[in-house]
Design an enzyme around this catalytic site. Structure first.
Site, PDB file in Angstrom:
ATOM      1  N   CYS A 102     -31.540 -17.420  52.753  1.00 43.04           N
ATOM      2  CA  CYS A 102     -30.938 -16.429  53.369  1.00 43.04           C
ATOM      3  C   CYS A 102     -31.281 -14.914  52.316  1.00 43.04           C
ATOM      4  O   CYS A 102     -31.493 -13.987  52.858  1.00 43.04           O
ATOM      5  CB  CYS A 102     -29.634 -16.530  53.697  1.00 43.04           C
ATOM      6  SG  CYS A 102     -28.456 -16.843  52.313  1.00 43.04           S
ATOM      7  N   HIS A 159     -23.328 -16.740  52.300  1.00 45.37           N
ATOM      8  CA  HIS A 159     -24.543 -16.466  53.399  1.00 45.37           C
ATOM      9  C   HIS A 159     -24.947 -14.858  53.014  1.00 45.37           C
ATOM     10  O   HIS A 159     -24.027 -14.252  52.456  1.00 45.37           O
ATOM     11  CB  HIS A 159     -24.107 -16.672  54.636  1.00 45.37           C
ATOM     12  CG  HIS A 159     -25.446 -16.464  55.551  1.00 45.37           C
ATOM     13  ND1 HIS A 159     -26.589 -16.858  55.391  1.00 45.37           N
ATOM     14  CD2 HIS A 159     -25.516 -15.684  56.714  1.00 45.37           C
ATOM     15  CE1 HIS A 159     -27.458 -16.720  56.303  1.00 45.37           C
ATOM     16  NE2 HIS A 159     -26.878 -15.762  57.121  1.00 45.37           N
ATOM     17  N   ASN A 174     -28.786 -10.718  60.860  1.00 43.73           N
ATOM     18  CA  ASN A 174     -28.785 -12.033  60.244  1.00 43.73           C
ATOM     19  C   ASN A 174     -30.245 -12.787  60.544  1.00 43.73           C
ATOM     20  O   ASN A 174     -31.009 -11.982  60.886  1.00 43.73           O
ATOM     21  CB  ASN A 174     -27.892 -13.077  61.043  1.00 43.73           C
ATOM     22  CG  ASN A 174     -27.287 -14.267  60.387  1.00 43.73           C
ATOM     23  OD1 ASN A 174     -27.854 -14.638  59.347  1.00 43.73           O
ATOM     24  ND2 ASN A 174     -26.604 -15.032  61.034  1.00 43.73           N
TER      25      ASN A 174
END
Lengths: 370, 152
Positions: free
Chosen positions: A103, A245, A263
Site C-alpha cells: 500500500c 495502511h 485507496n
C-alpha cells in the site's frame, strides 16, 4: 468480530446505528475474505509502543490545534477535491494492490501522479507510474516485502533520490506474480519527486499542501469496521485494530470535518475506491504525512499537439505548450539550435501536426515532427 | 546594437508604397497601414479588441495557458493585462534586428532588439501567427518593442 474470518457487516451496521449512522457499511470483496487475506491488503507496520506514544502526542496536538487548523486560517480554502477543480479531475484511476502489503507504493505513487498533473494544470496527463519499481526494487533494497510492508517517508525519498519508471516499463502484479522485470531503459522513462515535505502532525500544513500541490501520502490504523466502508465520513466505531495502511489524500472538507482519500483496493471498494475519514481519526494526521511539491518527468511524449508557443527578449528562450504536458523550454546549445527547434515547433503548430519530444525536467532536448 | 542608417528614400529601410511614409521621421521604421491595407490584412481574420497597450508583467518563462485548457481558467485573471491580437502585417529590412509586426488595433511594433536569438524567435512566432491567422498575446514596453509573445 475479532478473530472471525468474514466481517459481520450486520454487526457493523448495528453499531453504526447506535452511533446515529455516521457512515454506511456494506458487504464487499474485502469483508468476504479470510482475515489473513484481508490483512495482506494493508502494509504499514504497526508502530512500536514508543512510536505510538509519539503519535499520541501528535494526535493530541492536532486535536488541540483543531480550531486554528481550519484551512481558512492556514491560507488554504475551506474545501478542496483534486477530482474536481474547476470541473477537472487531476487524480488517476483507482488501482488494486491485491494480496501484497504494498500500500505504501500505491499511496506514494498516487500522490506523485496527482501532484504531477495538478502542478502542471494537466488533467489529461494520465501519468501511470510503476508501483512495482518502487516496491519490488527500491522497497526490497530496504528490506520491504509483501509481508513486511513499508513506510511512506523512505518511499518518497527513493522517488526523490532515484526516481521511478512508468508502469509499462515494470507492470505491477501482486507479489510480482506476473514475473515482470524492470526495463533496462528505465532511466529514460523516469519520474522524480522533488522538494519533499513532512507535514506529519500539522493538519493546517497538510491542507495547504493538498490545496496547492494536489495530494499527500498518509497512514492510518485500520480497524475491523473499516473493511465494510461504503460511504460517509469514517470514524472508528467497532472492531479491533487490523494493521497500518497507507493511502493518498486528495482533498478535504472543513464543512464535513474530513479528509478525502484514494485507496488501493480497487474501484469496487468503498465509494468508487475512495473514502472520507474524519479529522483526527485513527492517527491519519499523526503517523506519517509526506508530500512533494513537484514531480519532474524524463520521457518521450509520444504523439503530442502543440497548443501554444512563447518567447521573450532573452536569448535561446523559446517554449512550446505540449498538449497534456504543459509548457516546455526548447533546449538549445546555440542560437542556431534554438532557431531550428522553434522553427520545427512552429511548423508543427501551423500544420496541426503532432510531435514526439524527449523532455527532461521540462526541457525538450530532442524533437520529431510528423 | 548595429547602427542603422538610411542612404536614401529609394533604398529606404521603410516599406515602400505605403501612405504617410513622409511623416515618419525615424529610420528603419515601417509606416502606418491605411484603411485599405488594414482591410486587406484582416481578410480571413477577425479584428482584436481595442484595448490600450498592455500592462502585463515581464516573466522569464510563460505564465499564460492556451485558451480552452484547464490552466487557462487559473490564469484568466492575468489575461486582461495582455494585448490579445491578430498579426496583420510583417516588415523587415536588411538591417540587423529590424523585424516588425503590425498588431491589430495597436500598430507597428518592433521585435525586441536585445539579441539576435530573441529577435529571431519573436519574429518567427509572429510570422507563424500571420500565416495561420492565430491569435497572439504580446507584451510591449515604452520602447514600442515586443518583449514577449504567445501564439495560440
Amino acid at each position: 468480530m475479532a478473530g472471525s474470518e468474514r466481517i459481520d457487516v450486520a454487526a457493523v451496521s448495528a453499531a453504526l446505528a447506535d452511533q446515529g449512522h455516521p457512515w454506511q457499511a456494506s458487504e464487499n470483496a474485502m469483508t468476504r475474505m479470510a482475515k489473513t487475506e484481508r490483512t495482506r491488503r494493508l502494509g504499514v507496520p504497526m508502530p512500536s509502543e514508543s512510536e505510538r506514544a509519539t503519535m499520541d502526542q501528535r494526535a493530541a496536538m492536532v486535536k488541540s490545534a483543531a480550531a486554528t487548523a481550519r484551512a481558512m486560517a492556514a491560507g488554504a480554502p475551506a474545501s478542496f477535491d483534486a477530482r474536481n477543480v474547476g470541473g477537472h479531475n487531476y487524480v488517476t484511476d483507482v488501482r488494486d494492490q491485491g494480496n501484497c502489503g504494498s500500500c505504501v507504493a500505491f499511496g506514494t505513487v498516487a500522490a506523485l501522479e496527482t501532484t504531477a498533473a495538478y502542478t502542471r494544470r494537466q488533467p489529461g496527463l494520465e501519468l501511470n507510474l510503476s508501483e512495482a519499481h518502487l516496491f519490488y526494487v527500491h522497497g526490497l533494497s530496504q528490506g520491504a516485502t509483501c509481508d513486511t510492508g513499508w513506510l511512506p517517508k523512505p518511499a518518497v525519498e527513493a522517488c526523490r533520490d532515484i526516481g521511478i519508471t512508468y508502469e509499462n516499463y515494470f507492470p505491477y502484479t501482486p507479489r510480482n506474480s506476473g514475473g515482470a522485470s524492470l526495463n533496462s531503459d528505465w532511466p529514460n522513462r523516469l519520474a522524480r519527486a522533488t522538494d519533499m515535505i513532512d507535514a506529519t502532525g500539522n493538519a493546517a500544513q497538510m491542507k495547504e499542501h493538498i490545496a496547492t500541490f494536489g495530494s499527500i501520502t498518509a497512514c492510518f490504523v485500520v480497524y475491523d469496521d473499516f473493511w465494510s466502508y461504503r460511504s460517509g465520513v469514517y470514524r472508528h466505531v467497532s472492531g479491533e485494530a487490523a494493521g497500518g495502511h497507507c493511502i493518498s489524500l486528495v482533498g478535504y472538507s472543513d464543512a464535513e470535518g474530513c479528509w478525502i482519500a484514494k485507496n488501493s483496493w480497487g474501484a469496487s471498494w468503498g465509494d468508487r475506491g475512495y473514502f472520507k475519514i474524519a479529522y483526527g481519526e485513527c492517527y491519519i494526521e499523526s503517523w506519517q504525512c509526506i508530500g512533494t511539491r513537484s514531480v519532474t518527468l524524463r520521457a518521450w511524449t509520444d504523439n503530442t499537439k502543440i497548443l501554444g508557443v512563447w518567447s521573450n527578449d532573452s536569448a535561446r528562450n523559446g517554449w512550446a505548450y505540449l498538449e497534456n504536458y504543459g509548457w516546455h523550454r526548447l533546449g538549445a546549445d546555440s542560437d542556431q539550435a534554438a532557431a531550428t527547434a522553434l522553427g520545427e515547433i512552429l511548423s508543427a503548430k501551423a500544420a496541426g501536426r503532432t510531435v514526439n519530444a524527449f523532455a527532461d525536467s521540462g526541457t525538450v532536448s530532442t524533437l520529431y515532427v510528423y | 546594437m548595429p547602427q542603422q542608417t538610411r542612404t536614401s528614400r529609394s533604398t529606404s529601410t521603410k516599406p515602400g508604397g505605403m501612405p504617410q511614409q513622409d511623416i515618419l521621421s525615424q529610420d528603419s521604421d515601417p509606416v502606418a497601414l491605411d484603411e485599405s491595407q488594414l482591410a486587406l490584412a484582416q481578410t480571413g481574420g477577425t479584428a482584436g479588441s481595442t484595448q490600450t497597450p498592455t500592462m502585463a508583467q515581464a516573466a522569464a518563462e510563460p505564465v499564460l495557458h492556451p485558451p480552452g485548457t484547464a490552466g487557462a481558467a487559473m490564469s484568466a485573471s492575468m489575461v486582461g493585462a495582455w494585448n490579445t491580437r491578430k498579426v496583420l502585417a510583417l516588415y523587415m529590412t536588411q538591417h540587423s534586428r529590424n523585424g516588425w509586426a503590425y498588431l491589430d488595433s495597436v500598430g507597428w511594433r518592433r521585435f525586441a532588439t536585445t539579441n539576435d536569438s530573441a529577435h529571431l524567435a519573436l519574429s518567427m512566432i509572429a510570422s507563424t501567427a500571420r500565416t495561420t491567422g492565430a491569435t497572439v498575446q504580446a507584451r510591449d514596453e515604452a520602447d514600442n518593442q515586443i518583449h514577449e509573445i504567445y501564439c495560440w
